[in-house]
Design an enzyme around this catalytic site. Structure first.
Site, mmCIF file in Angstrom:
data_model
loop_
_atom_site.group_PDB
_atom_site.id
_atom_site.type_symbol
_atom_site.label_atom_id
_atom_site.label_comp_id
_atom_site.label_asym_id
_atom_site.label_seq_id
_atom_site.Cartn_x
_atom_site.Cartn_y
_atom_site.Cartn_z
ATOM 1 N N HIS A 17 0.841 -1.200 0.000
ATOM 2 C CA HIS A 17 0.000 0.000 0.000
ATOM 3 C C HIS A 17 0.882 1.259 0.000
ATOM 4 O O HIS A 17 0.634 2.197 -0.743
ATOM 5 C CB HIS A 17 -0.872 0.062 1.254
ATOM 6 C CG HIS A 17 -1.909 -1.022 1.385
ATOM 7 N ND1 HIS A 17 -2.100 -1.734 2.539
ATOM 8 C CD2 HIS A 17 -2.831 -1.502 0.512
ATOM 9 C CE1 HIS A 17 -3.093 -2.595 2.383
ATOM 10 N NE2 HIS A 17 -3.546 -2.497 1.151
ATOM 11 N N LYS A 41 -17.566 -6.578 7.129
ATOM 12 C CA LYS A 41 -16.283 -7.134 7.573
ATOM 13 C C LYS A 41 -15.894 -6.561 8.921
ATOM 14 O O LYS A 41 -15.875 -5.348 9.099
ATOM 15 C CB LYS A 41 -15.173 -6.719 6.575
ATOM 16 C CG LYS A 41 -15.007 -7.661 5.405
ATOM 17 C CD LYS A 41 -13.604 -7.501 4.846
ATOM 18 C CE LYS A 41 -13.602 -7.054 3.400
ATOM 19 N NZ LYS A 41 -12.303 -6.627 2.905
ATOM 20 N N ARG A 90 -2.220 -5.980 -8.313
ATOM 21 C CA ARG A 90 -1.160 -6.942 -8.013
ATOM 22 C C ARG A 90 -1.041 -8.004 -9.086
ATOM 23 O O ARG A 90 0.025 -8.339 -9.542
ATOM 24 C CB ARG A 90 -1.441 -7.622 -6.674
ATOM 25 C CG ARG A 90 -1.011 -6.813 -5.510
ATOM 26 C CD ARG A 90 -1.616 -7.308 -4.252
ATOM 27 N NE ARG A 90 -3.046 -7.069 -4.242
ATOM 28 C CZ ARG A 90 -3.814 -7.179 -3.185
ATOM 29 N NH1 ARG A 90 -3.302 -7.566 -2.045
ATOM 30 N NH2 ARG A 90 -5.099 -6.914 -3.252
ATOM 31 N N SER A 128 -2.931 -7.592 3.147
ATOM 32 C CA SER A 128 -3.157 -7.482 4.596
ATOM 33 C C SER A 128 -3.472 -8.855 5.179
ATOM 34 O O SER A 128 -3.078 -9.169 6.306
ATOM 35 C CB SER A 128 -4.307 -6.512 4.878
ATOM 36 O OG SER A 128 -3.994 -5.236 4.384
HETATM 37 P P1 ADP Z 1 -5.939 -5.916 0.700
HETATM 38 O O1 ADP Z 1 -6.366 -6.471 -0.617
HETATM 39 O O2 ADP Z 1 -4.485 -6.085 1.001
HETATM 40 O O3 ADP Z 1 -6.827 -6.256 1.862
HETATM 41 P P2 ADP Z 1 -7.098 -3.233 0.496
HETATM 42 O O4 ADP Z 1 -8.507 -3.607 0.378
HETATM 43 O O5 ADP Z 1 -6.747 -2.368 1.646
HETATM 44 O O6 ADP Z 1 -6.020 -4.395 0.558
HETATM 45 O O7 ADP Z 1 -6.579 -2.630 -0.865
HETATM 46 C C1 ADP Z 1 -6.599 -1.291 -1.226
HETATM 47 C C2 ADP Z 1 -5.953 -1.123 -2.579
HETATM 48 O O8 ADP Z 1 -4.563 -1.433 -2.491
HETATM 49 C C3 ADP Z 1 -6.467 -2.009 -3.696
HETATM 50 O O9 ADP Z 1 -6.428 -1.249 -4.890
HETATM 51 C C4 ADP Z 1 -5.470 -3.130 -3.766
HETATM 52 O O10 ADP Z 1 -5.437 -3.715 -5.049
HETATM 53 C C5 ADP Z 1 -4.189 -2.371 -3.485
HETATM 54 N N1 ADP Z 1 -3.115 -3.200 -2.959
HETATM 55 C C6 ADP Z 1 -3.175 -4.005 -1.883
HETATM 56 N N2 ADP Z 1 -1.983 -4.621 -1.687
HETATM 57 C C7 ADP Z 1 -1.153 -4.175 -2.671
HETATM 58 C C8 ADP Z 1 0.202 -4.457 -3.036
HETATM 59 N N3 ADP Z 1 0.938 -5.345 -2.353
HETATM 60 N N4 ADP Z 1 0.723 -3.817 -4.114
HETATM 61 C C9 ADP Z 1 -0.044 -2.956 -4.794
HETATM 62 N N5 ADP Z 1 -1.318 -2.665 -4.532
HETATM 63 C C10 ADP Z 1 -1.880 -3.261 -3.479
#
Ligand code: ADP
Length: 165
Positions: A17, A41, A90, A128
């Protein structure tokens, strides 16, 4: 001012992130990282705790703001006068759902564009969920989450394990 929103659950924020936040901050005048509350959630951290950890992890970026919203993203963006949503991609597995959301958001708010940043190859595996799984087994988290929040995640995991018995 060119403002972008980076929405997510950030439960907790990872280095993946943070990499997206840093790159988005270099492209826009201002980036609002917004913890979106999904009532279905329940997370490891409360939304307010996630905001506080994001604030600590992004303190060095002067054009990054952290916020919290229970609104639809399209409505939130309109209220904040932002016309761009930034998402990290990703793998192909992220693609289908992200494109669907981008189309729906633009239907709800025609001024809203979604821009995708390809994940840095270092972090394509990172989520996460994986971080929580590793914390459960006592792995060293320093390579996966900002150092400012490592103690918070370890502490919360111990509390949760304690409750489970
Ligand atoms: P997660 O999928 O890890 O629970 P979130 O719902 O918080 O994460 O994701 C928020 C945004 O961050 C989404 O656009 C997700 O694709 C992106 N994201 C999450 N992890 C990564 C990563 N390792 N590299 C790039 N983008 C990421």
């Amino acid at each position: 001012m060119n403002t972008a929103i980076y929405p997510g659950s950030f439960d907790p924020v990872t280095l993946g992130h943070l990499n997206i936040i840093k790159r988005a901050a270099a492209c826009f005048d201002k980036v609002i990282v917004c913890v979106m509350i999904n009532s279905k959630k329940t997370g490891m951290f409360t939304p307010e705790e996630r905001v506080e950890m994001l604030c600590r992890a992004t303190e060095r970026f002067s054009n990054v703001e952290v916020d919290l919203s229970r609104e639809l993203l399209a409505a939130y963006a309109k209220r904040r006068d932002a016309h761009v949503v930034v998402k990290g991609l990703r793998a192909v597995s992220d693609y289908e759902q992200e494109v669907q959301m981008a189309v729906i958001n633009r239907k709800l708010n025609p001024q809203l564009e979604t821009m995708f940043l390809a994940s840095s190859e270092k972090y394509t595996y990172l989520s996460s969920t994986i971080v929580k799984e590793m914390a459960r087994y006592g792995a060293d988290l320093a390579e996966f989450i900002p150092r400012e929040i490592v103690d918070d995640v370890n502490r919360r995991m111990r509390e949760m394990e304690g409750k489970e018995g």
